[in-house]
Design an enzyme around this catalytic site. Structure first.
Site, PDB file in Angstrom:
ATOM      1  N   LYS A   1       0.839  -1.205   0.000  1.00 30.56           N
ATOM      2  CA  LYS A   1       0.000   0.000   0.000  1.00 30.56           C
ATOM      3  C   LYS A   1       0.874   1.255   0.000  1.00 30.56           C
ATOM      4  O   LYS A   1       0.606   2.211  -0.730  1.00 30.56           O
ATOM      5  CB  LYS A   1      -0.939  -0.006   1.215  1.00 30.56           C
TER       6      LYS A   1
ATOM      7  N   GLN B   1      -4.646  -1.672   9.707  1.00 31.86           N
ATOM      8  CA  GLN B   1      -4.552  -3.004   9.104  1.00 31.86           C
ATOM      9  C   GLN B   1      -5.145  -4.047  10.062  1.00 31.86           C
ATOM     10  O   GLN B   1      -4.763  -4.126  11.225  1.00 31.86           O
ATOM     11  CB  GLN B   1      -3.078  -3.324   8.801  1.00 31.86           C
TER      12      GLN B   1
ATOM     13  N   ASP C   1     -11.077   3.111   4.321  1.00 35.35           N
ATOM     14  CA  ASP C   1     -11.495   1.707   4.205  1.00 35.35           C
ATOM     15  C   ASP C   1     -13.021   1.587   4.137  1.00 35.35           C
ATOM     16  O   ASP C   1     -13.547   0.541   3.783  1.00 35.35           O
ATOM     17  CB  ASP C   1     -11.007   0.912   5.436  1.00 35.35           C
TER      18      ASP C   1
END
Ligand code: NAP
Length: 295
Positions: A52, A96, A119
């Site tokens: 990422k 994460q 997200d």
């Protein structure tokens, strides 16, 4: 033989569009910034975080990776989220998952400022998406599936779609997106899961089958009607003595046999996977644009 939907190429096109949008923001003195928080030493998570950060760099998004020890406690992580929420150089915050067991995942996600929740897991963003707010963040993997369909010429509008899997990350938001009265939606959607009777009987009626289960090669050709579009979200490791690593990656779809009868199909790897990161980058730009416009 099915047409191959090339996720790598479509993701590259989206990344190029993101890079262009980053340049336009630079002209307004805005540089999108993404913070990625990783607690613990999960190897797969560390690989995703590196990917990422690298993807951000390539399109001109500033990225900050915050690595925390596995023993990090709730209060410490909450403090970091609060600091990132207040940091004007950061427009997107990504924690994460999975988090170490002593940390309550839900309360961390709920602490992220919804305006920086790239997200799209915060309930405010889940709700905005569910009521059809066109400005809402779209979670990256389901949004990637919709882009794959649209950009490969398989608009879901008016189609029967079967989504196999109902997780909060993939299956359920994807069912929402497919059923919205909006671009990339307007499908008639059935959501299947582990309690669904006659699952193959349902998927066999669908024009679009999406597999997001986490079971290697679960969707066989008996599950698919000839000509259907098959999108494989699954990523599973299976033993393979013949490969250097001792394993290989397969999806939730038995690719070779389904490709014989499907109209179009995504490969694993090279299908949905690259789209997830591309859509995350796109959400970072969206966040930066929106925060800059209200500053
Ligand atoms: P998850 O949270 O484990 O959810 C799996 C879903 O599949 C659940 O709803 C489960 O049903 C259903 N399921 C499991 N076994 C089933 C069966 N035998 N028959 C019918 N339904 C079954 O998984 P996830 O996070 O959604 O991920 C799914 C897959 O996508 C995994 O392989 C994951 O690695 C992959 N993935 C890929 C990406 C990417 O970027 N390519 C991103 C995210 C996930 P119940 O709810 O009834 O238990």
């Amino acid at each position: 033989m099915a047409e191959l939907i090339d996720g790598k190429q479509i993701a590259a096109d989206i990344r190029a569009e993101v890079a262009q949008a980053v340049k336009q923001l630079a002209a307004q003195s805005v540089k999108p910034g993404l913070a990625v928080v990783l607690a613990g030493e999960d190897l797969a998570s560390a690989v995703y975080v590196r990917m990422k950060a690298k993807a951000c760099e390539e399109v001109g998004i500033h990225s900050r990776v915050i690595l925390l020890p596995a023993e990090t406690n709730q209060a410490e992580l909450e403090k970091i989220i609060d600091e990132l929420n207040a940091d004007p150089a950061i427009h997107g915050i990504l924690v994460q998952l999975p988090l170490p067991p002593q940390i309550a995942e839900r309360s961390i996600i709920w602490r992220i400022d919804p305006a920086k929740d790239v997200d799209a897991f915060h309930p405010v963003n889940v709700g905005r998406l569910a009521v059809g707010d066109s400005d809402a963040f779209r979670p990256a993997t389901p949004a990637g599936v919709i882009e794959l369909l649209l950009r490969s010429g398989h608009d879901p509008s008016g189609k029967l779609a079967a989504v196999v899997g109902r997780s909060n990350i993939v299956g359920r938001p994807l069912a929402t997106l497919l059923s919205l009265n909006a671009k990339g939606g307007n499908a008639t959607v059935t959501v299947c899961h582990s309690r669904t009777p006659n699952l193959f009987g349902i998927t066999r009626q669908a024009d679009i089958v999406v597999a997001a289960i986490g079971r290697p090669e679960f969707i066989t050709k008996e599950a698919v009607q000839p000509g259907a579009v098959v999108i494989d979200v699954g990523v599973n490791r299976v033993d393979d003595a013949g490969s250097e690593k001792g394993y290989r990656l397969v999806g939730d779809v038995a690719f070779d046999e389904v490709a014989e009868i499907a109209g179009a199909i995504t490969p694993v790897p090279g299908g949905v996977g690259p789209m997830t990161i591309a859509m995350l980058l796109s959400n970072c730009v969206k966040a930066a644009r929106s925060i800059a416009s209200t500053a």
